[in-house]
Every structure is written in structure tokens, then in C-alpha cells.
Write a protein that holds these residues in place. Structure first.
Motif, short mmCIF file in Angstrom:
data_model
loop_
_atom_site.label_atom_id
_atom_site.label_comp_id
_atom_site.label_asym_id
_atom_site.label_seq_id
_atom_site.Cartn_x
_atom_site.Cartn_y
_atom_site.Cartn_z
N THR A 187 0.93 -1.26 -0.05
CA THR A 187 0.00 0.03 0.09
C THR A 187 0.96 1.23 -0.02
O THR A 187 0.66 2.17 -0.62
CB THR A 187 -1.24 -0.23 1.27
N SER A 210 -9.38 1.18 -2.79
CA SER A 210 -9.12 -0.19 -2.33
C SER A 210 -10.17 -0.92 -3.14
O SER A 210 -11.13 -0.67 -3.79
CB SER A 210 -9.46 -0.33 -0.89
N ASP A 243 -6.08 -1.08 -4.44
CA ASP A 243 -5.26 -1.97 -3.54
C ASP A 243 -6.00 -3.07 -3.43
O ASP A 243 -7.32 -3.27 -3.28
CB ASP A 243 -5.18 -1.09 -2.46
#
Length: 475
Positions: A187, A210, A243
Motif C-alpha cells: 500500500t 481499495s 489496492d
């Protein structure tokens, strides 16, 4: 029999459907409605200005052929863009704006609402009721390259990230897939690339999200019947950072919509950056067409940091926090916390907090107490090298023999057990495990794990091997 707008368009659709992929047809032609036919001019209704531009850019030739077949060489095509939120006005006041005649279908026109000549961008990040079309990057400026220290474990991924940041969409690293275990900096690196791009190219639209949030937004768009707007929003991004992409596993609808977004961005030279806890080859329940695209660019693995990198991380963290710590304590921490960077930084924070709140000097004894309390609640990982040594010693052979090409049964079983425990006790990918245990491929590792599972349930002696080794590796 006189022709109608519907009959002409249906004939065009039949021709188009035979000449493009079913998915492209479903996405870009099914939503279109025939509106009216006047002389040789067919008017079709499209959902948005973006839709019209996409058709003009990608399907203008096939539209020309299909329409010419139906209406002759003087055929004209008129796009009618219907915005949402027209509050029941089936025919909002419009004006005709000639387009650039890119399709050579004579004078081509576009009908758009007079009061809103460009459709308002529907931003899924904006709270309903608040007008704001600016796209915030969602980046954390503290996650930058300066604080992402280079070491053997991350050199490839970090170097690729810098290359992408210098020339987003202009390298062969597109997509850039960063994968590795928990707490190794995936990340952080994803944010660092985005932050660097924003600094160098402030005009570019960069977005971090995400996979979980992306899925939630997609579900919401389906509920509100604006799936196309959701797709259009993501297709205008210059640099998309997603992510934990492995969380799309099993979500067919989200994978489908991400497939279209990915294709558009990639084809238009936009940059895609993905992070995952596993390599593409190890991802389960992800469509093959997506997996193949994940492999188009570079897959870079983040491994556990080596000792020197751990020392550098600790010193950098202390420097940023303005704290001094004796070298022997730094070395103690680096020697005793090897699992991941997040765990290492957490232990440093705990140590500093205990020292500050209790007004105690930072000593080895305090460090040992903190490390013991911190690590005991954390699943510890052993290295693949250590697993190979333990297995080799157990079967009274050296590691070179275990890694050799021999097919002798007891050596093969020892090698399979090493692969099995490497998969069980480490976060390494199957490809990485195979590479470290005798230069095998991921399929060999997968086969070894299945063999161990089968023999454990059918062979009493083999089951004892598994139990004994499991105890040795978890001491």
C-alpha cells in the motif's frame, strides 16, 4: 413496406453484432435506442456524451458500413444524448450542434440539452447533495518514496514504481502489479507512486482506491441504475491505483466492470497500478481474461526485509519521529522482529510510548519486554531456507540433495514436504517457493501440496512426518 427507425437500427445491430465481440456489443450497442428516421437521417439515443464520443472513436467505421447498407450512400447519423435528471421531461429543449463529421456519414449532428451541454460527472466519491466534480486522489502524502527505503527485498518493485512515476502510461510496466505478504509495504508503494506522479504531473487525474471500496461503489451504481456512469467515471482517470485487487475474487459483476475500465485505460495509454497479497498465478476465482491482463505489464514481489533493510527502517522511523535510540537496541529489534515492516514499526512505537509515558530510559530489558509482549500476539513466519534446513535435517540429508533433480522416493517426499510447509508457514507465492526449492515452477508446488494432503490422510507413517515437522517448525 416502409422503413422505420426501429427496423433500420435493428438491421444495423444484426450486422454489427456479427462483426464485434459479444461483450463489446452488449456494453456499447445494447443501451442504444432508435429515435426517429427522417429521409436518410437515422437518429439514435445514447446515454451520455462520453458514450457518443466512444462510438465515434472506436466504432465509426462499422456504423458507416451498417448504415450505408440500410440507407444508401447519403445516409446520415444523428446522436441524441439523453441526460439523467430531466425530471420527467421526455423531450427537453435541445439544440443541434454539428459534430466534426468524423464518420463521413454526411452532416452528422448531436442533440444535447441546451441548459447542460456537457453531462455532469457523477463522482462516486462525492457525498450526495454536495456539488463537487473535482476528483480527489485519496492519496496519503506521508506514504512517499522518501520513507519507502530501498533494500534487496523491494529493489525491483521500488525501481519499477519510480519508472512509472517518471512516465505514467509510457513504460512497459502497465499494469504494474505489486504483490507480497501482509505488512511488506504494498500500500505504501502504491501511494508513493501516486504522490510522485501528482508532484510531477499536477494536471493528471490520479486516484487510489481499495478493491473493497470499488466493489461497494459498483454495487451502489447497480442499485441506482447508473452502471454506465460508474464506468465512465473510472474511464477518465489518468492513473488508477487499486489496492488488494485479489478481493475481487468471486465477484463476477465487479470483475466484469473492472475489465471494461482496465481495457479503456490501457488502450488509451493510462497507467494502472495494482497491489495484491499473491501473484496472478496464485489468485483464485479471478476470471482468466482479467488474470491475463494483470500479466501484461510487470509483476514485482515484495519480500521480507533483510537485516540491513530492517536496521535502516528502524533508524529512518526514529529520525522522522525525532527520537534517539542506542545502536545495540536498534540491532536487537532488527534481529528479533523479522516478519514484516508494519510489525517492526509497531514495536518501535510501543517502545517509545512505554519509555515516554513511564519516564523510563530505553534499555535492552525494556526492548525485550516490549518485543515479547508484541510478538507473542503476532503470527510469526519462518523462512523458506529455514524450512528446507529443518526438513533436510529430519530426513538426514543436506539441502542440496533435497533440491536436486533426483526422483528417489524419499527425497521427492522430503522436497514435497518442504514445499507444503513453505506454503503453510510463509506468505511467499507458489512461484517463489518453487524457485527457492530447486528451481521448480508453481505447478510443481501445487502438486506437492496436494500430494502431502492426500498422503497425510492415507499413510500413517507419512502423517507422522507431517506432525513431527510441524512441531519443529512452530517451536
Amino acid at each position: 413496406m416502409s422503413k422505420t427507425a426501429e427496423s433500420v437500427w435493428n438491421n444495423c445491430l444484426a450486422f454489427i453484432e456479427d462483426n464485434i465481440t459479444s461483450q463489446a456489443y452488449k456494453t456499447w450497442f445494447e443501451p442504444i435506442k432508435a429515435a426517429k428516421l427522417t429521409d436518410n437521417a437515422l437518429s439514435i439515443q445514447v446515454p451520455s456524451k462520453f458514450f457518443y464520443e466512444w462510438l465515434e472513436e472506436h466504432y465509426v467505421k462499422i456504423l458507416k458500413v451498417a448504415l450505408t447498407k440500410e440507407l444508401g450512400t447519403n445516409a446520415k447519423l444523428v446522436y441524441i444524448i439523453r441526460m439523467e435528471n430531466t425530471y420527467g421531461n421526455k423531450q427537453p429543449f435541445t439544440e443541434k450542434i454539428p459534430s466534426a463529421n468524423r464518420s463521413n456519414l454526411q452532416s452528422q449532428d448531436v442533440d444535447v440539452p441546451l441548459k447542460n451541454k456537457s453531462p455532469e460527472l457523477k463522482n462516486p466519491f462525492v457525498i450526495p447533495g454536495i456539488r463537487n466534480v473535482k476528483i480527489e486522489s485519496q492519496l496519503n502524502p506521508n506514504y512517499n518514496f522518501e520513507s519507502f527505503l530501498e533494500g534487496e527485498s523491494n529493489r525491483l518493485a521500488r525501481s519499477a514504481g519510480l519508472a512509472v512515476a517518471n512516465k505514467p502510461g509510457g513504460t512497459s510496466f502497465n499494469p504494474l502489479l505489486i504483490f507480497g505478504g501482509v505488512g511488506l509495504g504494498k500500500t505504501h508503494l502504491g501511494h508513493a507512486i501516486g504522490v510522485d506522479i501528482k508532484d510531477k504531473y499536477p494536471e493528471k487525474t490520479v486516484l487510489y482506491i481499495s478493491a473493497e471500496k470499488f466493489t461497494q461503489q459498483y454495487i451502489e451504481s447497480v442499485k441506482k441504475n447508473n452502471r454506465n456512469d460508474f464506468i465512465h467515471f473510472y474511464q477518465i482517470i489518468d492513473v488508477l491505483i487499486v489496492d488488494d485487487i485479489q478481493l475481487l475474487s468471486g465477484k463476477a459483476g465487479t470483475q466484469d466492470v473492472f475489465f471494461h475500465i482496465f481495457n479503456h485505460l490501457h488502450q488509451n495509454g493510462k497507467q494502472v497500478i495494482l497491489t495484491s497479497d499473491k501473484a496472478p498465478v496464485d489468485m483464485i476465482d479471478i476470471e482468466q481474461r482479467l488474470l491475463s491482463r494483470f500479466k501484461w505489464g510487470l509483476s514485482a514481489e515484495l519480500n521480507h526485509p533483510d537485516y540491513d533493510t530492517r536496521v535502516a527502517i528502524i533508524k529512518n522511523k526514529l529520525y522522522r519521529d525525532g527520537v534517539e535510540m542506542p545502536d545495540d537496541i536498534v540491532e536487537f529489534l532488527a534481529n528479533n522482529i523479522k516478519t514484516n515492516i508494519r510489525e517492526l514499526e509497531g514495536a518501535i512505537i510501543s517502545l517509545i510510548a512505554h519509555s515516554s509515558f513511564n519516564k523510563k530510559e530505553i534499555t535492552i530489558e525494556l526492548a525485550r519486554k516490549i518485543v515479547d509482549n508484541y510478538v507473542k500476539h503476532t503470527k510469526r513466519e519462518v523462512s523458506i531456507d529455514y524450512i528446507q534446513k529443518v526438513v533436510s535435517d529430519y530426513f538426514q540429508m543436506d539441502v542440496d540433495t533435497l533440491q536436486s533433480k533426483t526422483r528417489k522416493r524419499h527425497i521427492v517426499q522430503a522436497r514435497q514436504l518442504a514445499m507444503f510447509f513453505a506454503k503453510k508457514f510463509t506468505k511467499a507465492s507458489l512461484a517463489s517457493i518453487g524457485s527457492q526449492i530447486g528451481q521448480r515452477d508453481h505447478a510443481t508446488v501445487l502438486h506437492a501440496c496436494k500430494t502431502v494432503d492426500n498422503l497425510s490422510s492415507t499413510d500413517k507413517q507419512f502423517r507422522k512426518y507431517v506432525e513431527d515437522l510441524s512441531k519443529k517448525l512452530t517451536l
